[in-house]
Design a protein around this motif. Structure first.
Motif, short mmCIF file in Angstrom:
data_model
loop_
_atom_site.label_atom_id
_atom_site.label_comp_id
_atom_site.label_asym_id
_atom_site.label_seq_id
_atom_site.Cartn_x
_atom_site.Cartn_y
_atom_site.Cartn_z
N VAL A 445 30.24 16.47 18.64
CA VAL A 445 30.35 17.91 18.39
C VAL A 445 29.03 18.60 18.72
CG1 VAL A 445 30.87 19.72 16.69
CG2 VAL A 445 32.12 17.55 16.62
N ALA A 446 28.00 18.33 17.93
CA ALA A 446 26.71 18.98 18.17
C ALA A 446 25.64 18.30 17.36
CB ALA A 446 26.79 20.47 17.81
N GLY A 447 24.41 18.39 17.83
CA GLY A 447 23.25 17.85 17.12
C GLY A 447 22.06 18.76 17.32
N HIS A 448 21.00 18.53 16.57
CA HIS A 448 19.82 19.37 16.64
C HIS A 448 18.84 18.85 17.69
CE1 HIS A 448 20.19 21.38 12.41
NE2 HIS A 448 21.25 21.57 13.17
N SER A 449 18.36 19.76 18.49
CA SER A 449 17.39 19.42 19.52
C SER A 449 16.11 18.85 18.93
CB SER A 449 17.06 20.69 20.32
OG SER A 449 15.93 20.51 21.14
N HIS A 450 15.71 17.67 19.43
CA HIS A 450 14.43 17.06 19.05
C HIS A 450 14.30 16.79 17.55
CE1 HIS A 450 13.42 19.02 22.95
NE2 HIS A 450 12.64 17.97 23.12
N LYS A 451 15.38 16.51 16.88
CA LYS A 451 15.34 16.28 15.44
C LYS A 451 14.42 15.10 15.12
CE LYS A 451 18.51 16.25 11.50
NZ LYS A 451 19.94 16.19 11.11
N TYR A 452 13.60 15.26 14.10
CA TYR A 452 12.63 14.28 13.59
C TYR A 452 11.39 14.13 14.47
CZ TYR A 452 16.44 12.98 10.45
OH TYR A 452 17.45 13.01 9.54
N ASN A 456 4.22 19.10 15.83
CA ASN A 456 3.33 19.66 16.86
C ASN A 456 3.71 19.25 18.28
OD1 ASN A 456 1.62 20.95 14.93
ND2 ASN A 456 0.63 18.98 14.52
N ALA A 457 4.78 18.49 18.41
CA ALA A 457 5.16 17.97 19.73
C ALA A 457 5.53 19.10 20.68
CB ALA A 457 6.33 17.00 19.59
N LEU A 458 5.24 18.87 21.97
CA LEU A 458 5.65 19.83 22.99
C LEU A 458 7.15 19.77 23.25
CD1 LEU A 458 2.88 19.65 25.76
CD2 LEU A 458 3.46 21.63 24.37
N GLY A 459 7.70 18.56 23.12
CA GLY A 459 9.12 18.40 23.41
C GLY A 459 9.36 18.18 24.90
N LEU A 464 10.04 22.56 22.96
CA LEU A 464 9.83 22.83 21.54
C LEU A 464 8.89 24.01 21.33
CD1 LEU A 464 9.56 19.30 19.87
CD2 LEU A 464 11.35 21.02 19.56
N GLN A 465 8.19 24.41 22.37
CA GLN A 465 7.19 25.47 22.24
C GLN A 465 7.61 26.76 22.93
OE1 GLN A 465 4.61 24.89 20.32
NE2 GLN A 465 4.95 22.71 20.05
N LEU A 466 8.81 26.80 23.50
CA LEU A 466 9.18 27.92 24.36
C LEU A 466 10.44 28.64 23.87
CD1 LEU A 466 8.68 26.20 27.84
CD2 LEU A 466 7.00 27.50 26.49
N GLU A 574 19.16 12.52 20.03
CA GLU A 574 18.75 13.92 19.92
C GLU A 574 17.38 14.16 20.53
OE1 GLU A 574 19.52 13.74 15.61
OE2 GLU A 574 20.77 15.51 15.90
N ASP A 575 16.97 13.30 21.46
CA ASP A 575 15.58 13.32 21.93
C ASP A 575 15.43 13.63 23.42
OD1 ASP A 575 16.65 11.04 22.99
OD2 ASP A 575 15.08 9.68 22.26
N PHE A 576 16.48 14.09 24.10
CA PHE A 576 16.42 14.41 25.53
C PHE A 576 16.12 13.18 26.39
CE2 PHE A 576 16.53 18.57 23.86
CZ PHE A 576 16.74 19.49 24.88
N SER A 577 16.47 12.02 25.91
CA SER A 577 16.27 10.82 26.73
C SER A 577 17.38 10.72 27.78
CB SER A 577 16.24 9.57 25.85
OG SER A 577 17.44 9.43 25.12
N LEU A 578 17.20 9.78 28.72
CA LEU A 578 18.14 9.66 29.83
C LEU A 578 19.48 9.12 29.36
CD1 LEU A 578 15.69 8.21 32.49
CD2 LEU A 578 16.55 10.54 32.34
#
Length: 583
Positions: A445-452, A456-459, A464-466, A574-578
């Motif tokens: 369904v859905a998850g949170h971007s870059h959760k955990y 201070n991470a850029l993402g 995460l900063q934009l 949730e980490d934008f991995s491949l």
């Protein structure tokens, strides 16, 4: 428990998949797709000529040869290569150009008499281009062999396309590919934060000519300036993202591929470019630098400032509610708001006493009773109906502002006519990320971007900063104009009483023609789901499963194809991995 069962369908983070390994895993499927495409090409109604603009200046002959060969080796042959030598002082470069351009009538070489830098050279190349579309290629970079074939296929599939762009990666001195950038679809607010379009960019030639081509004096950010001017006024159907790596950005000394500090002047010029662009939209808008040498647009608040109605549902739990309400009242620099506590059958004497005291102490606070079984959607719909403000704020009773400007930032974004829902950056109490926008499809369904992630991470490519457009944001802290809230019928209180009502709401807002937006410049702590409790009985589990089923039935295709994400990225984490073939 149902919630735990849902969360178990995906992990929150995973060690990054090696890109070289990933390429190997994709190779067979890629080849099969390519063969299908090549077999279909003769039947295409349109075989567009694509002119490639290649400005050259003192390029090392070896790199220049590899660059030009990446064009001559294209699987799609209906191309034109327009090279403009910007008065190279290197005899080796000039000699290499003569040799490499000989024998192919599709290559046109312009020898400029004076060095005018990249914008002037690119315009010289554009002047001899005759193709339907023009593609931009730097003098030491490489096109993938199927680049133009994939572009031509996309043009046939999207005949209204005026701009097409692809994913890209980098290539080092040993020819190793790395650091792939798998981009989202058309994302206007991300484009104001960084030039994510970049390579491979393919533009309809006539429109590029009509806007005057490249503007001189903006070297370093000339491509960003071009895409901003080119897309100004276009609809989303005119802009097509090809989610495949079709361009290899050479990482050599002096190249911005190694980092923006390689060309610091480019960032300064980028500030100038963006300031000129946003000033046309609003004279009082301003642009500044943000983390990682990216950009932030600060939109002005309307005058007079609109009244914001912050809706805070609660039931008992004064130890959660009081810190939330007190922090909002004390730490928020935007003063023109009302805070409506929506009391859902509280019986705790301390909670009732606190609500009475705070409403008497601060005239901005109202307490409204809602004497029905818990239904998050219905509670907030009731609150919105009682709200006096022109902006509705959905706020959980377990959030606490971190920066005083959180509400000012969210209001300034929500007041923009084309913006729908605005979401904030939320942290767990330990400082790790809880929410940086919602990605559709994660876990089904859905998850949170870059959760955990570290706070201070850029993402992923600094996301995460934009400020950026996302398909959905969480209602734990969400602002939207009341007229938009009412236009889409508010939250779904029939089918989504507890979960996913915010995702459903955001998708309704998006379908109504608005862009949803995440801003990292509104920061709050979120003690997630402390007050609601766990899905720990059969009734709650059945309700949760029904909500999942409703979301899949109603929004299935949208959940599986989030335009703010990329099909090459995982739906298991949730980490934008491949994304692996199995996921």
């Amino acid at each position: 428990m149902a919630l735990q069962a849902y969360q178990s369908t995906f992990e929150h983070s995973v060690a990054g998949v090696n890109y070289s390994w990933w390429l190997e895993q994709q190779a067979e499927r890629h080849q099969e797709q390519l063969q299908v495409l090549q077999s279909q090409q003769p039947q295409w109604a349109y075989q567009p000529v694509i002119s490639i603009l290649l400005p050259v200046y003192n390029t090392p002959p070896t790199l220049l040869a590899e660059c030009i060969h990446s064009v001559t080796a294209q699987l799609y042959s209906n191309w034109q290569l327009c090279i403009a030598d910007d008065a190279s002082t290197s005899a080796e470069t000039r000699q290499a150009l003569q040799q490499l351009c000989a024998g192919d009538k599709r290559i046109k070489l312009v020898q400029r008499e004076n060095n005018g830098h990249i914008s002037a050279a690119s315009n010289s190349a554009l002047a001899v281009a005759t193709g339907d579309y023009v593609a931009l290629l730097d003098h030491d970079d490489l096109l993938s062999p199927d680049a133009l074939l994939k572009v031509a296929a996309a043009i046939n599939q999207h005949p209204n396309a005026l701009l097409l762009y692809s994913d890209e990666d980098k290539i080092d001195g040993q020819g190793k590919r790395y650091d792939p950038h798998f981009k989202p679809g058309w994302n206007p607010d991300l484009l104001l934060s960084q030039n994510y379009i970049s390579h491979l960019g393919v533009y309809q030639r006539q429109r590029m000519v009509n806007i005057g081509g490249f503007r001189e004096g903006l070297e370093g950010s000339q491509d960003h300036d071009l895409v901003l001017r080119f897309t100004d006024g276009l609809q989303s159907q005119h802009i097509v993202h090809i989610p495949e790596v079709l361009y290899h950005w050479r990482a050599v000394a002096g190249s911005t591929a190694l980092g923006s500090n390689e060309k610091s002047y480019a960032h300064k010029t980028g500030l100038q470019v963006l300031q000129q662009y946003v000033s046309k939209q609003h004279p009082q808008a301003s642009v500044s630098s943000t983390a990682g040498d990216y950009y932030r647009v600060v939109w002005p608040l309307p005058s007079p400032a609109p009244l914001v109605s912050l809706l805070v549902p609660t039931r008992d739990g004064v130890d959660i509610l009081a810190p939330c309400v007190n922090a909002i009242l004390e730490k928020t620099d935007y003063r023109h708001f009302e805070l409506i506590i929506l009391d859902n059958q509280s019986s705790c004497p301390r909670t009732l006493e606190y609500m009475q005291q705070v409403s008497e102490r601060d005239e901005r606070v109202r307490v409204l009773r809602w004497d029905h079984p818990f239904n998050y959607s219905a509670i907030n719909n009731f609150g919105a109906s009682q709200a006096k403000g022109s902006i509705i704020g959905l706020v959980n009773n377990d959030v606490e502002p971190i920066n005083a400007g959180w509400l000012s930032e969210m209001v300034s974004q929500a007041c923009r006519p084309k913006i729908g829902c605005v979401g904030a950056k939320l942290y767990y109490p330990n400082g790790s990320l809880q929410h940086a926008g919602v990605i559709l499809g994660i876990g089904g369904v859905a998850g949170h971007s870059h959760k955990y992630f570290n706070g201070n991470a850029l993402g992923y490519f600094a996301r995460l900063q934009l400020v950026q457009n996302l398909s959905a944001v969480t209602a734990a802290c969400l602002l939207v104009r009341k007229e938009v809230f009412e236009q889409v019928g508010g939250l779904n209180e029939e089918h989504l009483k507890v979960a996913f009502n915010d995702v459903d709401f955001c998708l309704k807002v998006r379908e109504a023609g608005y862009r949803n937006l995440f801003t990292p410049f509104a920061e709050l702590y979120h003690h997630e789901s402390v007050s609601r409790g766990a899905e720990d009985n059969p009734e709650k589990q059945a309700r949760f499963q029904a909500e999942i089923a409703y979301m899949r039935q109603t929004w299935g295709p949208q959940l599986d194809n989030d335009p703010a994400y990329n099909p090459n990225l995982t739906l298991a984490y949730e980490d934008f991995s491949l994304r692996c073939l199995s996921s």
